[in-house]
Scaffold this active site. Structure first.
Site, mmCIF file in Angstrom:
data_model
loop_
_atom_site.group_PDB
_atom_site.id
_atom_site.type_symbol
_atom_site.label_atom_id
_atom_site.label_comp_id
_atom_site.label_asym_id
_atom_site.label_seq_id
_atom_site.Cartn_x
_atom_site.Cartn_y
_atom_site.Cartn_z
ATOM 1 N N GLU A 287 46.296 32.276 28.293
ATOM 2 C CA GLU A 287 47.284 32.329 27.285
ATOM 3 C C GLU A 287 47.945 31.105 27.044
ATOM 4 O O GLU A 287 48.409 30.792 25.945
ATOM 5 C CB GLU A 287 48.146 33.448 27.350
ATOM 6 C CG GLU A 287 48.349 34.269 25.976
ATOM 7 C CD GLU A 287 49.136 35.659 26.058
ATOM 8 O OE1 GLU A 287 48.213 36.494 25.781
ATOM 9 O OE2 GLU A 287 50.165 35.567 26.520
ATOM 10 N N HIS A 308 29.543 38.061 48.412
ATOM 11 C CA HIS A 308 28.078 38.857 48.343
ATOM 12 C C HIS A 308 27.658 39.274 47.008
ATOM 13 O O HIS A 308 26.661 39.989 46.839
ATOM 14 C CB HIS A 308 28.471 40.149 49.063
ATOM 15 C CG HIS A 308 28.687 39.814 50.716
ATOM 16 N ND1 HIS A 308 27.434 39.952 51.740
ATOM 17 C CD2 HIS A 308 29.486 39.545 51.200
ATOM 18 C CE1 HIS A 308 27.938 39.902 52.821
ATOM 19 N NE2 HIS A 308 29.428 39.370 52.569
ATOM 20 N N LYS A 422 44.009 41.156 16.199
ATOM 21 C CA LYS A 422 44.837 42.293 15.773
ATOM 22 C C LYS A 422 44.810 42.282 14.083
ATOM 23 O O LYS A 422 44.692 43.632 13.736
ATOM 24 C CB LYS A 422 46.459 42.029 16.341
ATOM 25 C CG LYS A 422 46.602 41.937 17.574
ATOM 26 C CD LYS A 422 48.161 41.679 17.903
ATOM 27 C CE LYS A 422 48.364 41.752 19.343
ATOM 28 N NZ LYS A 422 49.875 41.279 19.473
#
Length: 447
Positions: A287, A308, A422
């Protein structure tokens, strides 16, 4: 530099020459001076810089008192927040205590985190866990209107009021919000809920050492005095000149590697308790730096588990990343490996020593393999996982992030890109005032 956290650059020799580090000194110190003198973009969000010594002592005492009350009267603490409003607290609690904190025998409440997603399944499961148990709620939101936590708080406030009544709710709902304004602050004042402050000059991703993080951390039984002590020591250490400053060197190294074409940084640990701390790191750097089409992509792994799954790509895949490896020198607990007389699994070569030795040899072998295979490795040697060390480490990353952001030529303290989703979400959900935008989006969706 303190022994709590040290930068080890020995595995970078084939990637960064000494003269390159020297050449970065002037740029790095200019960026550091921009932070320290508060002269750059976003300088009104530098309250975290002196927080370890300038924090509100009266509020700090109230945080400890509230935590004591929660520990005394609650089986569960519900922490409601998203992003920086919960990541730092959860990361610190899992590192200081355990990723299996809720399963441990203890004299502190279980802690569940809601309001960080919009999954009805998840919320229903947490509600079910709370049935028949005493709960308290810490809602963390500067405005009180952020969708995810506001929805969750609406649900849990109703649960608390139905269970304990409006008067009882006053003893169990704690609001960490704006000092003077906003929907949540108004509600808290009206209903008589105790409030703590989200500082105006500290962004969410830098707020773990404010009430935002400290109340849940204290409720989990962690020593927040020692946490702040470590951060205060880091504040002193990471104000020193370039040659003596590991935070500045780390910022310089990240930018040198970025300019050489490494586009991602993988924060690696060898202890599962560090996993949520890598989530906090991803928000802090992602951010802060991801803007203006710039920035390293922050990712993370826990080894040896992810060796792995991701190990093959890291070793032999596209050379797009470098690793920052957190080497925790002293684990919370160790396990002595005994000999097996039959040795059916052939593992007696690992025995008669502590398991931490085996883990550290895995770290050393992997760092060598990856660095020799074309993946630069930075090592951060962390003394232990005590509160003082964790506070020191948190401040290290915050300071390095700020300096690194200014080295990129961006504002490290805003997040303009977060608003796009948003706006679209509100329009599609029919929020008043978004009608025209809703029509345009539905046309794009073919509705």
């Amino acid at each position: 530099m303190s022994e709590l956290l040290k930068l080890n650059t020995k595995y970078l020799e084939k990637y960064i020459a000494p003269h390159e580090m020297e050449a970065m000194k002037a740029q790095t110190m200019l960026a550091a001076d921009t932070v320290m003198n508060k002269t750059g973009e976003g300088n009104d969000f530098l309250g975290w810089l002196d927080l370890p010594v300038d924090y509100d002592k009266e509020e700090f005492a109230r945080i400890k008192a509230a935590a004591a009350k929660i520990k005394k009267n609650s089986d569960i603490l519900i922490v409601i927040g998203i992003g920086g409003s919960y990541l730092g607290a959860r990361a610190a609690i899992e590192l200081l205590k355990s990723p299996m904190y809720n399963s441990l025998k203890k004299d502190t409440p279980d802690i569940y985190y809601v309001g960080n997603n919009i999954s009805p399944t998840y919320l229903n499961e947490v509600i079910s866990i709370c049935e028949g148990r005493d709960i308290s709620v810490n809602v963390i939101s500067k405005s009180g209107t952020t969708t995810e936590p506001a929805l969750a708080f609406r649900v849990f406030r109703d649960i608390v009021i139905k269970k304990y009544g409006r008067d009882g709710a006053k003893e169990r709902i704690f609001c960490t919000t704006d000092r003077a304004k906003g929907t949540l602050k108004e509600l808290a004042d009206k209903e008589g809920y105790e409030t703590f402050v989200v500082p105006d000059d500290i962004g969410g991703r830098f707020s773990v050492l404010t009430a935002v993080g400290l109340l849940p951390i204290a409720a989990a039984g962690c020593d927040i005095d020692a946490l702040m002590e470590g951060a205060a020591l880091a504040r002193t250490d990471f104000a020193k000149p370039y040659e003596e400053n590991d935070a500045y060197k780390y910022a310089a190294i990240r930018n040198i590697l970025y300019r050489k074409g490494f586009s991602a940084e993988m924060l690696v640990s060898y202890d599962p308790s560090y996993q949520m701390m890598t989530e906090w790191y991803k928000q802090l750097f992602g951010e802060s730096e991801g803007k203006d089409s710039k920035g390293l992509f922050p990712t993370a792994a826990t080894f040896s588990t992810d060796l792995h799954s991701m190990g093959q790509f890291i070793q032999d895949g596209t050379k797009l990343l470098f690793e920052t490896v957190v080497d925790i020198k002293k684990p919370k607990a160790d396990l002595f490996l005994e000999d097996d007389p039959e040795n059916l699994d052939g593992l007696n070569f690992l025995t008669n020593q502590n398991m931490s030795v085996v883990n550290h040899k895995a770290l050393e072998g992997t760092v060598i393999a990856h660095s020799e295979g074309g993946v630069p490795n930075i090592v951060l040697e962390m003394a232990d996982t005590t509160e003082k060390t964790v506070g020191y480490m948190i401040y290290f990353f915050e300071k390095a992030c700020a300096v690194s952001g200014y080295l990129l030529g961006i504002n490290p303290f805003n997040q303009p890109g977060v608003e796009s989703y948003k706006k679209n979400m509100f329009a599609l959900l029919g929020k008043p005032g978004y009608e025209d935008h809703k029509a345009a989006l539905e046309a794009k969706l073919g509705k």
